[in-house]
Design a protein around this motif. Structure first.
Motif, PDB file in Angstrom:
ATOM      1  N   GLN A 206       0.835  -1.198   0.000  1.00  0.00           N
ATOM      2  CA  GLN A 206       0.000   0.000   0.000  1.00  0.00           C
ATOM      3  C   GLN A 206       0.872   1.250   0.000  1.00  0.00           C
ATOM      4  O   GLN A 206       1.855   1.325   0.737  1.00  0.00           O
ATOM      5  N   PHE A 207       0.481   2.217  -0.802  1.00  0.00           N
ATOM      6  CA  PHE A 207       1.005   3.560  -0.650  1.00  0.00           C
ATOM      7  C   PHE A 207       0.206   4.245   0.457  1.00  0.00           C
ATOM      8  O   PHE A 207      -0.936   3.880   0.739  1.00  0.00           O
ATOM      9  N   ASP A 208       0.796   5.281   1.043  1.00  0.00           N
ATOM     10  CA  ASP A 208       0.082   5.993   2.105  1.00  0.00           C
ATOM     11  C   ASP A 208      -0.693   7.188   1.569  1.00  0.00           C
ATOM     12  O   ASP A 208      -1.427   7.827   2.324  1.00  0.00           O
ATOM     13  N   VAL A 209      -0.537   7.491   0.310  1.00  0.00           N
ATOM     14  CA  VAL A 209      -1.324   8.573  -0.281  1.00  0.00           C
ATOM     15  C   VAL A 209      -2.054   8.039  -1.509  1.00  0.00           C
ATOM     16  O   VAL A 209      -1.620   7.082  -2.143  1.00  0.00           O
ATOM     17  N   GLY A 210      -3.179   8.695  -1.800  1.00  0.00           N
ATOM     18  CA  GLY A 210      -4.013   8.205  -2.881  1.00  0.00           C
ATOM     19  C   GLY A 210      -4.000   9.061  -4.123  1.00  0.00           C
ATOM     20  O   GLY A 210      -4.470   8.629  -5.183  1.00  0.00           O
ATOM     21  N   SER A 211      -3.480  10.270  -4.001  1.00  0.00           N
ATOM     22  CA  SER A 211      -3.465  11.160  -5.163  1.00  0.00           C
ATOM     23  C   SER A 211      -2.435  12.258  -4.931  1.00  0.00           C
ATOM     24  O   SER A 211      -1.986  12.481  -3.799  1.00  0.00           O
ATOM     25  N   MET A 212      -2.062  12.920  -6.019  1.00  0.00           N
ATOM     26  CA  MET A 212      -1.131  14.040  -5.932  1.00  0.00           C
ATOM     27  C   MET A 212      -1.643  15.160  -6.826  1.00  0.00           C
ATOM     28  O   MET A 212      -1.950  14.932  -7.991  1.00  0.00           O
ATOM     29  N   THR A 213      -1.738  16.347  -6.245  1.00  0.00           N
ATOM     30  CA  THR A 213      -2.071  17.528  -7.027  1.00  0.00           C
ATOM     31  C   THR A 213      -0.921  18.515  -6.881  1.00  0.00           C
ATOM     32  O   THR A 213      -0.661  19.035  -5.793  1.00  0.00           O
ATOM     33  N   VAL A 214      -0.235  18.747  -7.979  1.00  0.00           N
ATOM     34  CA  VAL A 214       0.966  19.570  -7.962  1.00  0.00           C
ATOM     35  C   VAL A 214       0.579  21.025  -8.202  1.00  0.00           C
ATOM     36  O   VAL A 214      -0.121  21.321  -9.180  1.00  0.00           O
ATOM     37  N   PRO A 215       1.008  21.947  -7.343  1.00  0.00           N
ATOM     38  CA  PRO A 215       0.718  23.360  -7.593  1.00  0.00           C
ATOM     39  C   PRO A 215       1.260  23.799  -8.947  1.00  0.00           C
ATOM     40  O   PRO A 215       2.386  23.444  -9.313  1.00  0.00           O
ATOM     41  N   SER A 216       0.462  24.547  -9.659  1.00  0.00           N
ATOM     42  CA  SER A 216       0.881  24.953 -11.005  1.00  0.00           C
ATOM     43  C   SER A 216       2.069  25.913 -10.957  1.00  0.00           C
ATOM     44  O   SER A 216       2.720  26.144 -11.981  1.00  0.00           O
ATOM     45  N   SER A 217       2.353  26.441  -9.789  1.00  0.00           N
ATOM     46  CA  SER A 217       3.517  27.322  -9.651  1.00  0.00           C
ATOM     47  C   SER A 217       4.827  26.549  -9.664  1.00  0.00           C
ATOM     48  O   SER A 217       5.896  27.146  -9.786  1.00  0.00           O
ATOM     49  N   CYS A 218       4.757  25.243  -9.549  1.00  0.00           N
ATOM     50  CA  CYS A 218       5.986  24.429  -9.536  1.00  0.00           C
ATOM     51  C   CYS A 218       6.441  24.148 -10.959  1.00  0.00           C
ATOM     52  O   CYS A 218       5.645  23.754 -11.819  1.00  0.00           O
ATOM     53  N   SER A 219       7.720  24.323 -11.195  1.00  0.00           N
ATOM     54  CA  SER A 219       8.264  23.947 -12.493  1.00  0.00           C
ATOM     55  C   SER A 219       8.763  22.506 -12.469  1.00  0.00           C
ATOM     56  O   SER A 219       8.792  21.823 -13.487  1.00  0.00           O
ATOM     57  N   GLU A 220       9.144  22.056 -11.264  1.00  0.00           N
ATOM     58  CA  GLU A 220       9.567  20.669 -11.101  1.00  0.00           C
ATOM     59  C   GLU A 220       8.900  20.097  -9.856  1.00  0.00           C
ATOM     60  O   GLU A 220       8.544  20.844  -8.936  1.00  0.00           O
ATOM     61  N   LEU A 221       8.740  18.796  -9.847  1.00  0.00           N
ATOM     62  CA  LEU A 221       8.248  18.123  -8.650  1.00  0.00           C
ATOM     63  C   LEU A 221       9.268  17.075  -8.236  1.00  0.00           C
ATOM     64  O   LEU A 221       9.773  16.319  -9.069  1.00  0.00           O
ATOM     65  N   THR A 222       9.558  17.046  -6.941  1.00  0.00           N
ATOM     66  CA  THR A 222      10.408  16.000  -6.384  1.00  0.00           C
ATOM     67  C   THR A 222       9.545  15.058  -5.569  1.00  0.00           C
ATOM     68  O   THR A 222       8.796  15.494  -4.689  1.00  0.00           O
ATOM     69  N   ILE A 223       9.627  13.795  -5.883  1.00  0.00           N
ATOM     70  CA  ILE A 223       8.909  12.772  -5.121  1.00  0.00           C
ATOM     71  C   ILE A 223       9.937  11.969  -4.332  1.00  0.00           C
ATOM     72  O   ILE A 223      10.833  11.354  -4.921  1.00  0.00           O
ATOM     73  N   ASN A 224       9.803  12.008  -3.028  1.00  0.00           N
ATOM     74  CA  ASN A 224      10.651  11.210  -2.148  1.00  0.00           C
ATOM     75  C   ASN A 224       9.875   9.972  -1.735  1.00  0.00           C
ATOM     76  O   ASN A 224       8.814  10.078  -1.122  1.00  0.00           O
ATOM     77  N   LEU A 225      10.404   8.831  -2.075  1.00  0.00           N
ATOM     78  CA  LEU A 225       9.736   7.567  -1.760  1.00  0.00           C
ATOM     79  C   LEU A 225      10.471   6.893  -0.612  1.00  0.00           C
ATOM     80  O   LEU A 225      11.698   6.773  -0.623  1.00  0.00           O
ATOM     81  N   ARG A 226       9.694   6.452   0.351  1.00  0.00           N
ATOM     82  CA  ARG A 226      10.249   5.730   1.492  1.00  0.00           C
ATOM     83  C   ARG A 226       9.528   4.392   1.614  1.00  0.00           C
ATOM     84  O   ARG A 226       8.305   4.325   1.495  1.00  0.00           O
ATOM     85  N   HIS A 227      10.296   3.336   1.824  1.00  0.00           N
ATOM     86  CA  HIS A 227       9.696   2.020   2.075  1.00  0.00           C
ATOM     87  C   HIS A 227       9.648   1.837   3.586  1.00  0.00           C
ATOM     88  O   HIS A 227      10.679   1.647   4.221  1.00  0.00           O
TER      89      HIS A 227
END
Ligand code: ZN
Length: 194
Positions: free
Chosen positions: A80-101
């Motif tokens: 299971q992931f702990d989140v169900g969705s992601m909404t990125v602010p349009s002000s972001c030019s890049e998104l960093t996703i940090n994944l932890r097991h």
């Protein structure tokens, strides 16, 4: 008259001397078996893990918290992931996703990664990624349908990926998915720019 008594069934001999009404509780430590292989067999609930029917992806979990164009997502030993969705602010030019097991199982048994694709490419990317194996993060090399992906990690490990937000502003919908075999059917959710 004779009273002939038959021996009691042997099964009774194995009962515990104490008159405990409940069946012996299996106190097998959690994590000794990969409980998330999809078959809710007898005793699968011993550890108290939610092994009921897979919930529709992303419907029962909170949205990811995104701060400074960065977010954290974790995957566990229960697939299971702990989140169900992601909404990125349009002000972001890049998104960093940090994944932890957050679990303890090894990558070969319960590996997780985060792969960004169009939802419509879900099955095809999964099929093509099988051949890449765990060493290849279950993502086909140079797969143009893969917008971004982290490496595959096991319990206790972390990884991250940064990608341009513009890559998910085309014709979606887009989604984040774990590409470990079988996980992609459950471990996924929509990602969009809001
Ligand atoms: Zn996974």
């Amino acid at each position: 008259m004779t009273i002939h008594r038959t021996a009691p069934p042997p099964a009774q001999d194995t009962a515990t001397p104490a008159t405990t009404p409940a069946a012996p509780v299996d106190t097998t430590p959690t994590g000794s078996e990969p409980a998330a292989t999809g078959t809710p067999a007898d005793g699968a609930d011993v550890a108290g893990a939610p092994v009921d029917a897979p919930a529709p992806a992303g419907t029962d979990k909170p949205a990811a918290t995104i701060n400074d164009c960065s977010t954290e997502i974790s995957g566990n030993d229960a697939m299971q992931f702990d989140v169900g969705s992601m909404t990125v602010p349009s002000s972001c030019s890049e998104l960093t996703i940090n994944l932890r097991h957050s679990g303890t199982m090894p990558v070969v048994a319960m590996g997780h990664n985060v792969v960004i694709t169009k939802a419509s490419d879900r099955e095809a990317v999964a099929a093509d990624g099988m051949g890449a194996g765990a060493d290849g993060d279950y993502v086909k090399a140079d797969d143009a349908r893969v917008i971004a992906h982290t490496e595959l990690i096991g319990g206790g490990e972390t990884t991250s990926v940064t990608f341009p937000v513009g890559a998910i502003q085309g014709e979606g919908p887009y989604e984040f998915v774990c590409r470990f075999p079988g996980h992609w059917a459950i471990m996924r959710g929509p990602i969009q720019v809001g």
